[in-house]
Design an enzyme around this catalytic site. Structure first.
Site, PDB file in Angstrom:
ATOM      1  N   ASP A  73       0.821  -1.204   0.000  1.00  0.00           N
ATOM      2  CA  ASP A  73       0.000   0.000   0.000  1.00  0.00           C
ATOM      3  C   ASP A  73       0.857   1.258   0.000  1.00  0.00           C
ATOM      4  OD1 ASP A  73      -2.298  -1.432  -0.092  1.00  0.00           O
ATOM      5  OD2 ASP A  73      -2.865  -1.141   2.004  1.00  0.00           O
ATOM      6  N   GLY A  74       1.979   1.242   0.726  1.00  0.00           N
ATOM      7  CA  GLY A  74       2.873   2.393   0.738  1.00  0.00           C
ATOM      8  C   GLY A  74       3.437   2.675  -0.644  1.00  0.00           C
ATOM      9  N   ASP A 144      -4.292  10.612   3.475  1.00  0.00           N
ATOM     10  CA  ASP A 144      -4.588  11.555   4.544  1.00  0.00           C
ATOM     11  C   ASP A 144      -3.492  12.594   4.719  1.00  0.00           C
ATOM     12  OD1 ASP A 144      -2.519  10.151   5.961  1.00  0.00           O
ATOM     13  OD2 ASP A 144      -4.005   8.715   6.662  1.00  0.00           O
ATOM     14  N   TYR A 186      -4.842   5.274   9.040  1.00  0.00           N
ATOM     15  CA  TYR A 186      -4.623   5.885  10.352  1.00  0.00           C
ATOM     16  C   TYR A 186      -5.937   6.367  10.962  1.00  0.00           C
ATOM     17  CZ  TYR A 186      -2.007   8.769  13.771  1.00  0.00           C
ATOM     18  OH  TYR A 186      -1.489   9.325  14.912  1.00  0.00           O
ATOM     19  N   LEU A 188      -8.873   5.156  10.764  1.00  0.00           N
ATOM     20  CA  LEU A 188      -9.624   4.039  11.350  1.00  0.00           C
ATOM     21  C   LEU A 188      -9.109   3.705  12.744  1.00  0.00           C
ATOM     22  CD1 LEU A 188     -11.765   1.798  10.933  1.00  0.00           C
ATOM     23  CD2 LEU A 188      -9.960   0.378   9.934  1.00  0.00           C
TER      24      LEU A 188
END
Length: 294
Positions: A73-74, A144, A186, A188
Site C-alpha cells: 500500500d505504501g 490523509d 490511520y 480508522l
C-alpha cells in the site's frame, strides 16, 4: 497496450517477483517498461531482465497506458503521487502485509492479465486532497494529511473552520484529514468511520483529544477546511500519506480541499470493495471457533 512497472526495490522478493511478471507478460506479447530504479540491482539480474527496457520514472509514466505498482500500500501511495497529473490507471500488486490498495498478489495478477488485454476491469476514481501551509508549502495526499505534535510531548491546540465557519477549538495530539481511501488507514485506528470509495466526503478525526465529546466529523468533499495549529513547543508536524513530512513554525495555518484531479485505480470485476473489507478486517469471523485450537 503498454504497461509501466514501478517496483519497490527494497522488498526482499522483488527480483523474483519482477521475473515472474515479466515472463507472464511476454507470454501474452504485452509491451512493458520497467522503472530504471530497478537498475540498482542490475548485478543480480537474470537473463530475463537483462533484455528488458528500463526508463526513468517520468518517461515511463508518459509512455505507458497502465501503471503496475509492485510492493504494498505504501508503494501504491507513492506511485499514485507520481502519477497524480497524468490520468493513468494504476494496478497494485501486493508484496506487503495488508494490501487495501494493492489488490492483487502475484498469482492473482497473473490471472488478471487476460482481463487487462480485453479491458475487462473497472476504473475507480478516488479523490485526493490538496492544500498548503501558511499559503506557501504545498500539500498533496491520496490517503490523509496528518497534523500533529511531532516530537513535543504535550498536546497542541487545534482550531477547525469549514468554509470559513468556525467549528471548534480543542487540545489533542493532532488531527487526521482523510479521504475515503484513507478511511481504512490511520483514521480508522483513531475511531474514524470506514467510508466507501464512491463517497464524495472528507473525514476529520482528532487524535487523542482532551475532551471525549470531540468526535470524528464527516463533511462534503466540496467544502474547504482551515486548520490553525498551535504548539507551546513552537513547532507543528505535518505529513502527507505518511511519506512526505515537514516541521513548521507555530502557529501554522493549514488549508485543505479536494483536488480537481482524481486518482484512477484499476480493479478486477470479480472483487468488490466489501469483499476486500471482509478479507482484510476479518469481518464475520467467529474467533470462538479458534479457541479449541489454542
Amino acid at each position: 497496450m503498454i504497461l509501466g512497472i514501478i517496483p519497490n526495490i527494497t522488498k526482499t522478493d522483488i527480483l523474483k517477483t519482477i521475473e515472474v511478471i515479466v515472463e507472464e507478460l511476454q507470454k501474452y506479447n504485452l509491451g512493458f517498461f520497467i522503472c530504471d530504479s530497478m537498475l540498482k540491482k542490475k548485478n543480480e539480474f537474470s537473463e530475463k531482465l537483462n533484455n528488458c527496457s528500463f526508463l526513468p520514472l517520468k518517461e515511463l509514466i508518459n509512455k505507458s497506458d497502465i501503471i503496475i505498482s509492485i510492493g504494498g500500500d505504501g508503494t501504491m501511495l507513492n506511485t499514485a503521487y507520481e502519477v497524480r497529473n497524468d490520468n493513468k490507471p494504476i494496478i497494485g500488486v501486493n508484496l506487503g502485509k495488508l494490501g487495501f490498495l494493492a489488490e492483487f498478489d502475484v498469482e492473482s495478477f497473473k490471472n488478471f492479465i487476460p482481463d487487462i488485454i480485453s479491458k475487462n476491469y473497472t476504473i475507480e476514481n478516488r479523490i485526493a486532497l490538496i492544500g498548503n501551509v501558511n499559503n506557501k508549502e504545498e500539500l498533496y495526499a491520496i490517503n490523509d494529511i496528518v497534523i500533529d505534535k511531532g516530537s513535543w510531548a504535550k498536546m497542541i491546540e487545534i482550531t477547525i473552520k469549514i468554509d470559513d465557519d468556525y467549528v471548534s477549538t480543542f487540545s489533542a495530539d493532532g488531527i487526521i484529514i482523510a479521504t475515503p481511501t484513507g478511511s481504512t488507514g490511520y483514521s480508522l485506528s483513531t475511531g474514524g468511520p470506514i467510508i466507501t470509495p464512491k463517497s464524495n466526503v472528507i473525514t476529520l478525526s482528532p487524535i487523542a483529544p482532551h475532551t471525549l465529546t470531540m468526535r470524528p466529523l464527516v463533511i462534503s468533499s466540496n467544502q474547504k477546511i482551515t486548520i490553525i495549529a498551535q504548539s507551546q513547543f513552537g513547532k507543528i508536524h505535518i505529513s502527507c500519506d505518511g511519506q512526505r513530512s515537514n516541521i513548521y513554525d507555530s502557529p501554522s495555518y493549514i488549508f485543505v480541499e479536494k483536488s480537481k484531479k482524481d486518482i484512477q485505480l484499476a480493479h478486477s470485476n470479480n472483487t468488490s470493495y466489501f469483499e476486500i473489507l471482509r478479507n482484510k478486517l476479518f469481518w464475520g469471523l467467529d474467533i470462538r471457533k479458534f479457541k479449541n485450537h489454542q
